[in-house]
Design an enzyme around this catalytic site. Structure first.
Site, mmCIF file in Angstrom:
data_model
loop_
_atom_site.group_PDB
_atom_site.id
_atom_site.type_symbol
_atom_site.label_atom_id
_atom_site.label_comp_id
_atom_site.label_asym_id
_atom_site.label_seq_id
_atom_site.Cartn_x
_atom_site.Cartn_y
_atom_site.Cartn_z
ATOM 1 N N GLU A 73 0.849 -1.195 0.000
ATOM 2 C CA GLU A 73 0.000 0.000 0.000
ATOM 3 C C GLU A 73 0.887 1.249 0.000
ATOM 4 O OE1 GLU A 73 -2.189 -0.850 3.548
ATOM 5 O OE2 GLU A 73 -2.937 -2.698 2.668
ATOM 6 N N LEU A 117 -5.939 -2.131 -0.929
ATOM 7 C CA LEU A 117 -5.797 -2.144 0.532
ATOM 8 C C LEU A 117 -6.300 -3.497 1.049
ATOM 9 C CD1 LEU A 117 -6.934 0.779 2.846
ATOM 10 C CD2 LEU A 117 -6.438 -1.537 3.600
ATOM 11 N N GLU A 168 -4.361 -6.740 2.990
ATOM 12 C CA GLU A 168 -3.121 -7.401 3.419
ATOM 13 C C GLU A 168 -3.128 -8.891 3.099
ATOM 14 O OE1 GLU A 168 -4.757 -5.129 5.179
ATOM 15 O OE2 GLU A 168 -3.284 -3.513 5.268
ATOM 16 N N GLN A 185 2.082 -2.035 5.935
ATOM 17 C CA GLN A 185 2.315 -0.633 6.311
ATOM 18 C C GLN A 185 2.686 -0.442 7.787
ATOM 19 O OE1 GLN A 185 -0.909 2.342 5.266
ATOM 20 N NE2 GLN A 185 0.511 2.548 3.559
ATOM 21 N N PHE A 186 2.068 -1.186 8.666
ATOM 22 C CA PHE A 186 2.378 -1.160 10.101
ATOM 23 C C PHE A 186 2.139 -2.567 10.652
ATOM 24 C CE2 PHE A 186 1.325 3.257 9.212
ATOM 25 C CZ PHE A 186 2.266 3.971 9.952
ATOM 26 N N PRO A 222 -4.790 -8.842 9.225
ATOM 27 C CA PRO A 222 -5.646 -9.480 8.215
ATOM 28 C C PRO A 222 -4.909 -10.511 7.359
ATOM 29 C CG PRO A 222 -5.838 -7.077 8.124
ATOM 30 C CD PRO A 222 -4.675 -7.386 9.010
ATOM 31 N N HIS A 248 -0.463 1.925 15.444
ATOM 32 C CA HIS A 248 0.774 2.105 14.676
ATOM 33 C C HIS A 248 2.026 1.797 15.482
ATOM 34 C CE1 HIS A 248 -2.305 4.758 12.857
ATOM 35 N NE2 HIS A 248 -1.823 4.233 11.748
#
Ligand SMILES: Cc1ncc(C[n+]2csc(CCOP(=O)(O)OP(=O)(O)O)c2C)c(N)n1
Length: 705
Positions: free
Chosen positions: A409, A438, A440, A462-463, A469, A509
């Site tokens: 992403e 988007l 995962e 991303q984090f 997921p 995050h």
């Protein structure tokens, strides 16, 4: 256990033949494989299950026709399919022998998984037709790895210019229940947005175990509901009608091979037996079961072929041939050995002496060399941020081989939300550095399929929290080598930013949770603490034959404490080799990631008393270096950012107390994150993430013990 009657033989149905058989199908082979599949079901249900030799029996009775026609159509050497537990007729079409089929359900050594997995959880390197990708027992998990293979077909054709991949297709087979899973929708979105050469082959038998299709999709017809989906050819038909079924398979495959994008083919089929042999179908009305029996595709095929294509005698001969073959296969499979208990320990990780047959760069001899020799001098001793050496290493590896590709992403035009892939798309193009939907699960499943097709995918999540997921695909990826008895491997490098940021925390995050990764079978776990290690360890990860979690700490991305010169394009650090960051005499501190720098700062208060060891990799972890140090200092403190309860520190403590007990002068202690999420308010965050003061306090306690 209630065992139901096996699927019926091919007696004549009352229905007249539907049409003249299309000439371009090898109908004798279709008949032979369908009859073989029925004979296998019968020998299992009537003989091997009652004898206790087969524990799980899943019949494909009613589903066979479409599967065999599809299998015959997958004649391109680069075709691949991801199957499910009702796919044995398709497997027979792709070269699985009846003996292997029965060895698999009996758990014998001749099983394609060596007795490690259920006998209908398939995998098969290419034989007669498609490569059968390692199947998962998770319904719906087959869709996104097949998507990755479809992506590889595109990539190897266009980016790598390999004409022999042109025209190939990837297929995923699944039931109506599977169409409700996240994996199905992940693959559907990605296949259609990218117009990949992909077939969703849906066998709708009306039930998922006992749950009717109306619970899976409104109106119980996924094809009808997808009719307006963009970039998707949707076909729907009767999976028991030979001519119609052959025409539908032909149309779907022709559409995809011709470059027109993905297709979904739904075939309506009866499920002639229960979900598995234990299922007596009491939830189905008798009248429905009678209707299903009347739709058996086998007598229908016989009516269709006899006498136009085969004489009655021919059919009888094919049937006798199938019966005899299965009877002989049963005896041979039953005579096979069972694996020894310790056989189960092999092939969790790659073994240099035994390369896998499919997946990663090794089978094609295309991997970059692994050399842990001298460290090249950097041209400029300029200290760089960790995020920059990550990018420089990725770029160097991408220049060295076209097989490396990066996606996730926002990694494309934006260059990642952390800037790790900044401007890489400009330098390497959108085929090699690409944004994804988007999703995962789709990102990781796609990476698995790409790796199975010989590429080196580097997905970015991303984090850390947003790996959640993708859990199913991540866990399944780790066990591919083991589950397939070393036939397949999917070495992917998953880059994941983890941990708090100095500016602020929050529950989404700032998650570390590395212990979960360390607990997942088949994965290496890398957690660098500075820019030089990030470069050396990432290069090793990219040339590794195992999947790697590469954890990049957010506080270290731009933190001055982690800055180092770029160590050069050949620099590699072996996994499982800790680094002593600060030598000391009376206490060994074991730590990793961002806590290394806090531990060093805390240790500074005690002169030369405290030794700080940075593990660098958690799987494998360098227990020898830790034990050697503890035996000398007599004290040990483990520090990590992850929650203290059941954190990886517990593993270190257990080894130290078990193997250095006589050398200890004090209890082994831990400093870890509090057992709660990381808060947004920075003052509160600093009460959760281990602080230098906390560490100093513990060090003082141990030194005074
Ligand atoms: C993720 C997941 N959830 C639940 C199960 C248990 N399970 C196995 S098969 C099945 C039904 C699947 O039905 P369908 O996709 O329609 O295929 P069919 O068996 O009807 O051919 C279920 C719920 C599973 N294996 N994986």
């Amino acid at each position: 256990m209630t065992v139901q009657a096996a699927a019926p033989r091919a007696t004549r149905s009352r229905k007249p033949a539907a049409a003249t058989p299309p000439p371009d199908v090898d109908w004798r082979t279709v008949a032979r494989i369908m009859l073989t599949s029925r004979a296998l079901d019968r020998v299992e249900v009537d003989d091997l299950v009652p004898a206790g030799l087969v524990k799980y029996q899943f019949s494909a009775g009613g589903h066979e026709l479409g599967q065999v026609l599809l299998g015959l159509a997958l004649d391109h050497p680069r075709d691949a399919a991801a199957v499910y537990y009702r796919s044995r007729p398709f497997m027979l079409t792709n070269g699985l022998t009846p003996e292997e089929g029965l060895a698999a359900t009996m758990g014998r050594v001749g099983s394609p998984n060596g007795g490690r997995d259920i006998g209908v959880v398939f995998n098969l390197p290419r034989r007669e037709r498609a490569t059968i990708l390692p199947m998962s027992g998770d319904v719906g998990a087959q869709f996104t790895p097949a998507l990755g293979w479809a992506h590889a077909i595109r990539y190897r054709t266009t980016v790598m210019g390999e004409a022999d991949w042109d025209g190939a297709v990837a297929v995923a087979l699944g039931g109506d229940g599977a169409c409700a899973t996240p994996g199905f929708w992940a693959a559907l979105n990605m296949a259609t947005t990218a117009r990949l050469p992909y077939l969703f082959f849906i066998e709708d038998n009306g039930y998922a175990i006992s749950v009717a299709s109306s619970f899976q999709t409104p109106g119980a017809n996924i094809a009808a509901n997808l009719a307006s989906f963009r970039n998707l050819l949707v076909l729907d038909g009767d999976g028991t009608d030979p001519a119609a079924c052959a025409a539908l398979v032909d149309r779907a495959i022709g559409h995809i091979r011709g470059g027109s994008g993905p297709a979904l083919l739904r075939l309506v089929v009866p499920r002639l037996l229960g979900h598995s042999v234990q299922d007596n179908q009491a939830y189905k009305p008798a009248e429905l079961r009678a209707r299903e029996a009347a739709r058996d595709p086998l007598p229908r095929l016989r009516d269709f072929l006899v006498p136009e294509v085969l004489t009655a005698a021919d059919w009888a001969a094919v049937e006798a041939e199938a019966e005899a073959e299965v009877a002989a296969a049963r005896d041979r499979a039953a005579a096979q050995a069972e694996g020894r208990p310790d056989d189960a320990h092999a092939f969790v990780f790659s073994d240099a002496a035994h390369p896998q047959t499919v997946g990663g760069t090794r089978p094609e001899g295309a991997g970059l060399s692994v050399d842990f020799g001298a460290r090249p001098n950097p041209p400029e001793p300029v200290r760089l941020n960790l995020v920059d050496t990550v990018r420089m290493t990725l770029e160097a590896e991408m220049r060295a081989t076209q097989r490396v590709l990066v996606f996730g992403e926002d990694v494309g035009a934006k260059g990642g939300v952390h800037g790790a892939t900044r401007d890489m798309q400009l330098r390497f193009g959108a085929d090699r550095v690409s944004d994804t939907a988007l999703c995962e699960e789709g990102i990781i499943g796609r990476a698995v399929g790409l790796a199975l097709a010989g590429l080196v995918p580097v997905p970015e999540l991303q984090f850390r929290k947003y790996a959640d997921p993708a859990t199913e695909q991540l866990n399944d990826c780790g066990t591919i080598r083991w589950r397939t008895h070393n036939r397949f491997a999917a070495p992917i490098v998953v880059r994941i930013p983890v941990g708090f940021s100095p500016a602020t925390g929050d529950p989404w995050h700032s998650v570390c949770d590395e212990v979960v990764f360390a607990h997942s079978v088949g994965w290496k776990v890398v957690f660098p603490s500075d820019a030089e290690d990030a470069a050396g360890l990432l290069r090793t990860a990219l040339r590794s034959d195992d999947p790697v979690y590469f954890l990049e700490h957010r506080a270290l991305y731009f933190g001055a404490e982690a800055r180092r010169p770029y160590p050069g394009d050949g620099y590699m650090i072996p996994f499982g080799q800790a680094a002593v960051r600060r030598p000391g005499t009376d206490l060994t501190v074991v730590t990793w990631g961002a806590m290394v720098h806090r531990a060093i700062e805390a240790a500074d208060a005690f002169g030369g008393a405290v030794e700080v060891i940075d593990l660098r990799t958690l799987v494998p972890w360098d227990a020898e270096s830790v034990l050697t140090s503890v035996r000398r200092t007599g004290r040990c403190l483990v520090i990590h950012e992850d929650h203290v309860t059941a954190g990886f520190g517990a593993e270190v403590v257990a080894r130290v107390t078990a193997e250095a007990f006589e050398h200890l002068d004090a209890p082994v202690l831990r400093v870890g994150g509090a057992d709660c999420p990381v808060p947004y308010n920075v003052r509160m965050m600093n009460g959760v993430v281990p602080s230098v003061a906390q560490m100093r306090d513990r060090m003082a306690t141990l030194l005074a013990y």
